[in-house]
Design a protein around this motif. Structure first.
Motif: not given
Length: 282
Positions: A8-19, A67-84
């Motif tokens: 993994l290379t989370p520091g490259l971009s928001p999408r890498h961090a999301y992954g 829903a899979a992880f029971g994270t209560g909207g975390l991934f929905v919230m972070l999606y706003e950072l990566v959708k573009n």
């Protein structure tokens, strides 16, 4: 055969961090890529490509992850950072401003502006401009372009003034059927009181911004920006005096454009010509 996870290379971009976040939560839940894929409707390979940012995040995926992880909207919230994140860096700052603008003035030299493109028209443009791209990459870019149009669905959408060079109407992007549908869409959108579409006819001749496309953005605090765009480049201009020069060029060009009604008549005539091309002889 043992599956070896890619680094993994989370520091490259928001999408890498999301992954990386997907993998972190998957491993914390003691799930294999295949097990997570069974839950969210993806294959093991697709899950791996999401974790390593080899594909963009589909808009319907974040709630499935929560829903899979029971994270209560975390991934929905972070999606706003990566959708573009599928867009080049030079486009993202412009898109952030575009989403907040209260008025947009656009001149388009060759194509219908992205905010008003039909899906079929946009697909034809993307295929022509990315000859080596995979179908998956093109579809990702297409979805991203369509998502940008949400700005026009705001409760109070921006005022949108569009100048189209006549060439936009005459070049059959995607063929006659696609163009007929695209021009019909322009006519429909152009009836909105917050949208004005005008055509700059060939008879006008040369003008100051004919070399490319330009967008002028006005924010709610009256800040002004200009964005100049070529086929693979873009430049955001924030200098007040330079933006003012482009505003003058735009205003001078608009003074020579056809009226709203005359523009609609030209668009309708072009649409009918394309529709006639579709009709088989009897």
């Amino acid at each position: 055969m043992h599956f070896q996870a890619s680094a993994l290379t989370p520091g490259l971009s928001p999408r890498h961090a999301y992954g990386a976040m997907i993998r972190l939560h998957r491993e914390a839940a003691n799930m294999s890529p295949a097990a997570l894929g069974d839950i969210i409707g993806y294959s093991r390979v697709q899950v791996s490509r999401l974790e390593t940012a080899q594909r963009s995040i589909p808009p319907d995926l974040p709630p499935k992850l929560d829903a899979a992880f029971g994270t209560g909207g975390l991934f929905v919230m972070l999606y706003e950072l990566v959708k573009n994140d599928v867009f080049p860096d030079f486009v993202r700052r412009f898109m952030d401003l575009e989403a907040k603008a209260v008025r947009m003035r656009k001149y388009e030299a060759a194509t219908v502006p992205g905010l008003l493109q039909t899906r079929e028209y946009a697909l034809a443009l993307l295929r022509a401009g990315q000859i080596n791209a995979t179908d998956e990459k093109i579809n990702e870019d297409l979805d991203a372009r369509m998502r940008r149009q949400i700005v026009l669905a705001r409760q109070l959408p921006p005022h949108l003034l569009i100048l189209l060079d006549e060439a936009v109407l005459r070049r059959p992007v995607g063929g006659a059927r696609v163009m007929a549908k695209q021009l019909a869409h322009l006519l429909t959108v152009g009836k909105s009181p917050r949208v004005l579409v005008q055509v700059v006819p060939f008879s006008h001749g040369a003008h100051g911004i004919m070399g490319g496309s330009m967008t002028l953005l006005t924010m709610d605090d009256n800040r002004q920006y200009a964005y100049l765009e070529g086929s693979h480049t873009g430049q955001l201009i924030e200098d007040v005096s330079t933006v003012a020069d482009y505003e003058l060029s735009y205003d001078l060009l608009r003074a020579s454009a056809l009226t709203r009604d005359a523009s609609a008549a030209m668009i309708r005539a072009a649409q009918e010509e394309y529709e006639a091309c579709e009709t088989p002889p009897t």
